[in-house]
Design an enzyme around this catalytic site. Structure first.
Site, PDB file in Angstrom:
ATOM      1  N   LYS A  70      64.565  55.125  39.039  1.00  0.00           N
ATOM      2  CA  LYS A  70      64.834  56.380  38.324  1.00  0.00           C
ATOM      3  C   LYS A  70      64.314  56.314  36.891  1.00  0.00           C
ATOM      4  O   LYS A  70      64.650  55.408  36.135  1.00  0.00           O
ATOM      5  CB  LYS A  70      66.339  56.656  38.307  1.00  0.00           C
ATOM      6  N   LEU A 119      73.239  56.977  37.872  1.00  0.00           N
ATOM      7  CA  LEU A 119      72.715  56.471  36.609  1.00  0.00           C
ATOM      8  C   LEU A 119      72.669  57.655  35.659  1.00  0.00           C
ATOM      9  O   LEU A 119      72.217  58.751  36.044  1.00  0.00           O
ATOM     10  CB  LEU A 119      71.308  55.888  36.778  1.00  0.00           C
ATOM     11  N   ASP A 120      73.111  57.459  34.427  1.00  0.00           N
ATOM     12  CA  ASP A 120      73.095  58.543  33.447  1.00  0.00           C
ATOM     13  C   ASP A 120      71.679  59.053  33.228  1.00  0.00           C
ATOM     14  O   ASP A 120      70.696  58.345  33.473  1.00  0.00           O
ATOM     15  CB  ASP A 120      73.652  58.056  32.105  1.00  0.00           C
ATOM     16  N   ILE A 121      71.582  60.261  32.693  1.00  0.00           N
ATOM     17  CA  ILE A 121      70.276  60.867  32.447  1.00  0.00           C
ATOM     18  C   ILE A 121      69.423  60.020  31.510  1.00  0.00           C
ATOM     19  O   ILE A 121      68.198  59.971  31.633  1.00  0.00           O
ATOM     20  CB  ILE A 121      70.450  62.299  31.888  1.00  0.00           C
ATOM     21  N   SER A 123      69.520  56.735  31.327  1.00  0.00           N
ATOM     22  CA  SER A 123      69.385  55.387  31.869  1.00  0.00           C
ATOM     23  C   SER A 123      68.312  55.384  32.950  1.00  0.00           C
ATOM     24  O   SER A 123      67.954  56.422  33.489  1.00  0.00           O
ATOM     25  CB  SER A 123      70.719  54.915  32.465  1.00  0.00           C
TER      26      SER A 123
END
Length: 243
Positions: A70, A119-121, A123
């Site tokens: 990602k 996963l955070d935006i 990260s």
């Protein structure tokens, strides 16, 4: 012994998710001590033997799990605040050229697929998307004990006992965090190995000991490593791989 809902037992035994269990029961695909059960809500003795018939097993074998590197700027789930979801990255052209899976990409592989964890935006790194409820439960279920490894760049001056606190003793949302394994890789990078995943956990942990996270990358979940998978590309989880 108290009887337990069949779908709950199926989930606990890793046969499928509870939602899938209800679907299988309705179709007559679930056998208890060799006899089909078709009524939703059925409760059984935990000692009874639960099996899936061939139709259910065949359906499970067609479900895919995708490993994605990602990039920053994409959200794990549904689109929000004009940010695209990671599923939009998955297509034939973005498949990793060195993917060793014999599967050919098909749009049906995206039907019902969902991230198993987030996963955070801001990260990046390894994110798992799956159609298989068994794998989702393994990764994000309440009793999941899989290690998740992160490389974390930080700035600031850590408290004198900060590293010790990162390993065990910090609280988030009023709860003591599970023990972690945190160590310095160099002057501005830490390695975190966690067995839980509260929202923005690593960033909040670092703030509590005087550090600010400037970069976060997940590089491993259980036995599956990100490896050389390029950012924005994906591959299939192979049959010979397991978390």
């Amino acid at each position: 012994m108290e009887k337990i809902r069949l779908s709950k037992l199926m989930s606990e035994q890793g046969l499928c998710s509870r939602r899938e269990a209800d679907s299988y029961i309705e179709r007559g695909w679930v056998l208890v001590d060799g006899k089909p059960v078709t009524e939703l809500g059925t409760k059984i003795d935990p000692a009874q033997r639960i099996t899936l018939n061939r139709a259910a097993q065949a359906q499970q074998q067609t479900r895919v799990t995708i490993l994605l590197n990602k990039p920053i700027g994409f959200v794990s789930g549904q689109a929000e605040d004009n940010h695209k979801p990671v599923v939009t990255l998955i297509n034939a052209s973005s498949r990793f050229a060195s993917d060793q899976s014999p599967l050919s990409f098909h749009p049906m592989h995206l039907k019902g697929i969902a991230p198993a964890g987030r996963l955070d935006i801001d990260s990046q790194g390894l994110l798992v998307l799956t159609q298989d409820g068994r794998i989702a439960k393994q990764l994000v279920g309440e009793d999941s004990g899989l290690d998740k490894e992160y490389l974390v760049r930080v700035q600031g001056k850590i408290l004198a006992n900060g590293l010790s606190m990162l390993n065990h003793g910090l609280k988030l949302d009023g709860e003591v965090l599970k023990p972690a394994r945190v160590s310095w890789l160099n002057d501005d990078q830490l390695r975190f190995i966690l067995r839980e995943g509260k929202k923005r956990q690593i960033r909040r942990m670092c703030e509590l000991v005087g550090l600010k996270v400037t970069g976060l990358k997940r590089v491993r979940i259980g036995k599956i490593k990100l490896g050389d998978l390029p950012s924005g590309q994906w591959r299939y989880l192979r049959e010979d791989e397991a978390f």
